[in-house]
Design a protein around this motif. Structure first.
Motif, PDB file in Angstrom:
ATOM      1  N   ILE A 151       0.829  -1.197   0.000  1.00 57.53           N
ATOM      2  CA  ILE A 151       0.000   0.000   0.000  1.00 57.53           C
ATOM      3  C   ILE A 151       0.865   1.248   0.000  1.00 57.53           C
ATOM      4  CG2 ILE A 151      -1.664   1.337   1.378  1.00 57.53           C
ATOM      5  CD1 ILE A 151      -2.866  -1.349   2.281  1.00 57.53           C
ATOM      6  N   ARG A 152       1.915   1.247   0.836  1.00 58.06           N
ATOM      7  CA  ARG A 152       2.822   2.425   0.887  1.00 58.06           C
ATOM      8  C   ARG A 152       3.535   2.609  -0.453  1.00 58.06           C
ATOM      9  NH1 ARG A 152       3.893   0.507   6.238  1.00 58.06           N
ATOM     10  NH2 ARG A 152       5.761  -0.587   5.478  1.00 58.06           N
ATOM     11  N   ALA A 153       3.911   1.486  -1.081  1.00 62.83           N
ATOM     12  CA  ALA A 153       4.609   1.578  -2.362  1.00 62.83           C
ATOM     13  C   ALA A 153       3.703   2.182  -3.440  1.00 62.83           C
ATOM     14  CB  ALA A 153       5.083   0.190  -2.797  1.00 62.83           C
ATOM     15  N   LYS A 154       2.436   1.807  -3.428  1.00 64.55           N
ATOM     16  CA  LYS A 154       1.486   2.367  -4.415  1.00 64.55           C
ATOM     17  C   LYS A 154       1.288   3.856  -4.180  1.00 64.55           C
ATOM     18  CE  LYS A 154      -1.188  -1.827  -5.389  1.00 64.55           C
ATOM     19  NZ  LYS A 154      -2.529  -2.469  -5.297  1.00 64.55           N
ATOM     20  N   ARG A 155       1.180   4.254  -2.919  1.00 66.48           N
ATOM     21  CA  ARG A 155       0.956   5.657  -2.603  1.00 66.48           C
ATOM     22  C   ARG A 155       2.176   6.520  -3.001  1.00 66.48           C
ATOM     23  NH1 ARG A 155      -1.750   5.029   3.428  1.00 66.48           N
ATOM     24  NH2 ARG A 155      -3.853   4.410   2.702  1.00 66.48           N
TER      25      ARG A 155
END
Length: 363
Positions: free
Chosen positions: A357-361
């Motif tokens: 999720i952090r990587a997508k954001r």
């Protein structure tokens, strides 16, 4: 010991052949009395010898013996008592029950614990209201509970007087499709004396039945009707969900005019099955076990595998409930080390999901 027994009196409280066969092997003095447990209280239990009620307490040695085998005395058990004035009777032994109904509960530390509900019952009346209490998935749990114990069952749909004819017909059809073939389904008003006539084939002299169902289903109302007495207090149910307020707080054995015994039980807030393994669970879901033999793969889990006959022939809701019960059974049989490994795996998955999720954001 048999020469000291009043057989007619004991038959009136459910004495059956398996208990008599055990008594034939015992050599006890006349002071010891065969009695049946009709109610458990916090500090004592109520016993019946076929003629009168008496108070009793479990001998500490018997408690330790049963605890060591993950067992306990329950309503319906046959026990041997010695006079213990002024307390009443001291229960020194418990005869091996012919049947036991048990569930898994949490011991407060996250470990499952076996709880014996009732003992020495011949059949179960599964009580479910035709109102908001109607729930097929919960019914499947109760059916599995009694089938694991090898006990015959009938389904009693109560509050027929309050249900619209079309709704009642639909729910009778749904329930009939959920129970094993040959299981009787009754729809009745638990307050109507005609209910006793409808259930007469199940109220045979010497038989012991247990009433099982959620709070507010009408078990105590039906008990009062079948016994012909207002033995159990009954209260109103909530309008929004038809749930009761646990007016019945203890399991109690009563006698009926026909000579049968009935054990009324409180509604169970949670029913986790006492299952030894997943295969055992599959056998009590007879339709799943039957169709599983037609699956393309012998080790089919009935989830995503191609050629699964179970998913093709059995209702999806029932299959999902079966998988849910399987997961519960598996958790209850895990060792402490295996549980820690499962927790570690879930934590690792949670961290990996958070990183994605952090990587997508950030991207």
């Amino acid at each position: 010991m048999l020469e000291f027994l009043d057989f007619e009196a004991l038959r009136s409280i459910g004495l059956r052949a398996p208990i008599l066969q055990q008594l034939n092997t015992l050599m006890l003095d006349p002071a010891v009395r065969l009695m049946r447990v009709v109610e458990l209280q916090r500090e004592h239990l109520l016993l019946h010898d076929g003629q009168a009620l008496a108070r009793g307490r479990l001998d500490h040695a018997l408690i330790r013996l049963l605890d060591s085998g993950d067992d306990a005395v329950a309503v319906g058990d046959w026990v041997l008592g010695r006079p213990d004035p002024p307390l009443g009777w001291r229960v020194v032994d418990r005869l091996t029950p012919s049947t036991q109904l048990s569930r898994r509960t949490n011991d407060g530390r996250g470990s499952p614990q076996r709880q014996v509900l009732v003992a020495n019952v011949d059949a179960a009346l599964l009580v479910m209201g035709l109102d908001h209490d109607f729930n097929l998935r919960r019914l499947e749990r109760y059916l599995a509970l009694v089938r694991l114990a090898g006990i015959a069952a009938a389904l009693v749909l109560t509050k027929a007087d309050q249900a619209e004819p079309s709704l009642m017909a639909r729910r009778i059809e749904q329930a009939s499709g959920c129970v094993p073939e040959g299981t009787p389904v009754f729809a009745l008003d638990g307050r109507d004396p005609a209910s006793a006539a409808a259930l007469a084939p199940w109220l045979v002299a010497g038989q012991t039945l247990v009433l099982l169902g959620s709070s507010g289903a009408g078990k105590s109302t039906l008990t009062n009707t079948l016994t012909g007495q207002a033995l159990q207090y009954t209260g109103p149910v909530r309008d929004d969900d038809s749930r009761g307020r646990h007016t019945t707080t203890t399991r109690t054995l009563h006698r009926t005019p026909s000579g049968a015994c009935i054990i009324d039980t409180p509604g169970l807030r949670a029913l986790r099955l006492d299952v030894g393994d997943e295969q055992q669970l599959q056998q009590v879901f007879g339709d799943i076990a039957r169709w599983a033999t037609a699956c393309r793969f012998r080790n089919c889990r009935h989830q995503e595998e191609p050629g699964c006959a179970v998913r093709a022939e059995v209702a999806p809701e029932r299959v999902r409930n079966f998988h849910k019960l399987q997961r519960e059974a598996k958790r209850d049989t895990l060792t402490a080390l295996e549980k820690r490994e499962v927790v570690s795996q879930w934590k690792a998955r949670g961290r990996a999901a958070a990183q994605r999720i952090r990587a997508k954001r950030s991207g």
